[in-house]
Design a protein around this motif. Sequence first.
Motif, PDB file in Angstrom:
ATOM      1  N   UNK A 113      73.539  57.111  -2.850  1.00 39.36           N
ATOM      2  CA  UNK A 113      72.954  56.116  -3.764  1.00 39.36           C
ATOM      3  C   UNK A 113      72.354  54.935  -3.001  1.00 39.36           C
ATOM      4  N   UNK A 114      72.763  54.735  -1.741  1.00 43.12           N
ATOM      5  CA  UNK A 114      72.246  53.618  -0.950  1.00 43.12           C
ATOM      6  C   UNK A 114      71.065  53.991  -0.064  1.00 43.12           C
ATOM      7  N   UNK A 115      70.435  55.123  -0.352  1.00 50.31           N
ATOM      8  CA  UNK A 115      69.410  55.645   0.561  1.00 50.31           C
ATOM      9  C   UNK A 115      68.165  54.758   0.645  1.00 50.31           C
ATOM     10  N   UNK A 116      67.747  54.175  -0.460  1.00 50.98           N
ATOM     11  CA  UNK A 116      66.518  53.352  -0.432  1.00 50.98           C
ATOM     12  C   UNK A 116      66.669  52.221   0.579  1.00 50.98           C
ATOM     13  N   UNK A 117      67.810  51.548   0.513  1.00 51.00           N
ATOM     14  CA  UNK A 117      68.080  50.454   1.441  1.00 51.00           C
ATOM     15  C   UNK A 117      68.276  50.982   2.870  1.00 51.00           C
ATOM     16  N   UNK A 118      68.855  52.156   2.994  1.00 51.66           N
ATOM     17  CA  UNK A 118      69.059  52.732   4.332  1.00 51.66           C
ATOM     18  C   UNK A 118      67.724  53.013   5.022  1.00 51.66           C
ATOM     19  N   UNK A 119      66.749  53.515   4.265  1.00 52.39           N
ATOM     20  CA  UNK A 119      65.421  53.752   4.843  1.00 52.39           C
ATOM     21  C   UNK A 119      64.810  52.442   5.325  1.00 52.39           C
ATOM     22  N   UNK A 120      64.926  51.403   4.505  1.00 50.22           N
ATOM     23  CA  UNK A 120      64.374  50.105   4.918  1.00 50.22           C
ATOM     24  C   UNK A 120      65.066  49.602   6.183  1.00 50.22           C
ATOM     25  N   UNK A 121      66.397  49.680   6.191  1.00 51.48           N
ATOM     26  CA  UNK A 121      67.163  49.177   7.339  1.00 51.48           C
ATOM     27  C   UNK A 121      66.861  49.993   8.598  1.00 51.48           C
ATOM     28  N   UNK A 122      66.685  51.298   8.440  1.00 56.53           N
ATOM     29  CA  UNK A 122      66.346  52.152   9.588  1.00 56.53           C
ATOM     30  C   UNK A 122      64.965  51.776  10.113  1.00 56.53           C
ATOM     31  N   UNK A 123      64.039  51.551   9.196  1.00 53.09           N
ATOM     32  CA  UNK A 123      62.681  51.174   9.580  1.00 53.09           C
ATOM     33  C   UNK A 123      62.666  49.838  10.320  1.00 53.09           C
ATOM     34  N   UNK A 124      63.535  48.933   9.907  1.00 52.64           N
ATOM     35  CA  UNK A 124      63.623  47.613  10.547  1.00 52.64           C
ATOM     36  C   UNK A 124      64.574  47.597  11.743  1.00 52.64           C
ATOM     37  N   UNK A 125      65.033  48.800  12.144  1.00 51.95           N
ATOM     38  CA  UNK A 125      65.899  48.976  13.318  1.00 51.95           C
ATOM     39  C   UNK A 125      67.226  48.218  13.194  1.00 51.95           C
ATOM     40  N   UNK A 126      67.685  48.029  11.962  1.00 50.44           N
ATOM     41  CA  UNK A 126      68.996  47.394  11.756  1.00 50.44           C
ATOM     42  C   UNK A 126      70.119  48.424  11.856  1.00 50.44           C
ATOM     43  N   UNK A 127      69.776  49.691  11.646  1.00 52.87           N
ATOM     44  CA  UNK A 127      70.751  50.771  11.789  1.00 52.87           C
ATOM     45  C   UNK A 127      70.122  51.827  12.688  1.00 52.87           C
ATOM     46  N   UNK A 128      70.965  52.649  13.323  1.00 53.42           N
ATOM     47  CA  UNK A 128      70.406  53.611  14.280  1.00 53.42           C
ATOM     48  C   UNK A 128      70.466  55.046  13.805  1.00 53.42           C
ATOM     49  N   UNK A 129      71.656  55.559  13.589  1.00 54.02           N
ATOM     50  CA  UNK A 129      71.722  56.932  13.073  1.00 54.02           C
ATOM     51  C   UNK A 129      72.586  56.928  11.820  1.00 54.02           C
ATOM     52  N   UNK A 130      71.909  57.170  10.717  1.00 62.30           N
ATOM     53  CA  UNK A 130      72.541  57.085   9.399  1.00 62.30           C
ATOM     54  C   UNK A 130      72.892  58.483   8.925  1.00 62.30           C
ATOM     55  N   UNK A 131      74.123  58.639   8.436  1.00 55.99           N
ATOM     56  CA  UNK A 131      74.423  59.842   7.644  1.00 55.99           C
ATOM     57  C   UNK A 131      74.756  59.402   6.223  1.00 55.99           C
ATOM     58  N   UNK A 132      74.322  60.223   5.290  1.00 54.96           N
ATOM     59  CA  UNK A 132      74.647  60.001   3.887  1.00 54.96           C
ATOM     60  C   UNK A 132      75.876  60.834   3.536  1.00 54.96           C
TER      61      UNK A 132
END
Length: 348
Positions: A325-344
């Motif tokens: 459910x948090x994927x939209x924000x995860x994409x933004x954060x990944x794009x802004x390099x705030x997170x590195x390797x995300x698993x859902x």
Amino acid sequence: MLAVTSHGLKDMRVEDVPRPGLEQSTDAIVRVTTAALCGSDMHIYHGKVPAVPDGWVVGHEFCGVVEDVGDAVTGIKPGDRVVAAMYTACGHCAACVAGDHRRCKSFAMFGFGEAWGGLQGGQAEYVRVPLADMTLRAIPEGLSDESTIFTGDILATAFTALRQAAVREGDFIAIVGAGPVGQLIAMCAPLFGVARAFIIDIVPERLAEGAALGAVPIDSRTESPRKIIKEQTGGEMCDAVFEAVGNAPALQTAFSLPRPNGVVALVGMPLGEDFPLSAGDAWLRNTKIVPVLGAPFAHRDELLRLIAAGKIDAAGIITDRIPLAGATEAYRAFDDKEVQKVVFEVSK
Ligand SMILES: [Zn+2]
Ligand SMILES: [Zn+2]
């Protein structure tokens, strides 16, 4: 069911979409337990992948539990825990037998739209998996989703890159980009006996992780990779260079680092980018350019054995675990390099 869907430029949504069902006798339906966000998903996010219709379910790294199988599926059964390859292939045509699954008439990549075979993706609660006997692998007893999920894409990609660049014992290599794929190349490099791996990035945390894996970190904001590598290789430069970003500055750096007759492996999906060297320069230096599409079918069994034996800790690169459910924000954060390797974390 919930799924992550693409709606054009920087617009990934979590939506309720119809749950897929079996279409062919060789299909399986998988209830996804864990899915990952891959750097190549960002090409869809940035609108660089053509023919991804609005509402397309994305994602091509996933594990789950088999829910249902078609009549012709013999290798897996409902209840099995499985990891998927990022694309499908038939496994028995001439191209597949030759190991060139990309040329298979049945080739299709999960979650990449019509131009890549028209297959919905795995960042979803359920996914239809064609050619299930080939596409899926049972997860060996005792191994977690997180330790095995990357055998379907980025770990296989890292391993394929080292193989296709023909890396040998005693080689000097450079990895441009210390993101997830770059880190996995660094993690696998000792298995190939490299003398030294250099890892180049502009993000200090990523460089620290590369260093923890045994690579020599180079911060290209403050240091010249070419100068440092020249010094540390006695002027030899690199036998193989891995471009693991996919943008113009990284390509520029990568092509400045091989020795004469060396290899530049294009791992980072440089969609829309030009080569930073002329045909003449490539000829003069005899640079071998090796585009790498990961080959999970060729390598995943070996990789699963290496993981089970404790030689590869692929789960170690995961930095963020997020509900679907948090994927939209995860994409933004990944794009802004705030997170590195995300698993859902999709379901238990
Ligand atoms: Zn990927
Ligand atoms: Zn085939």
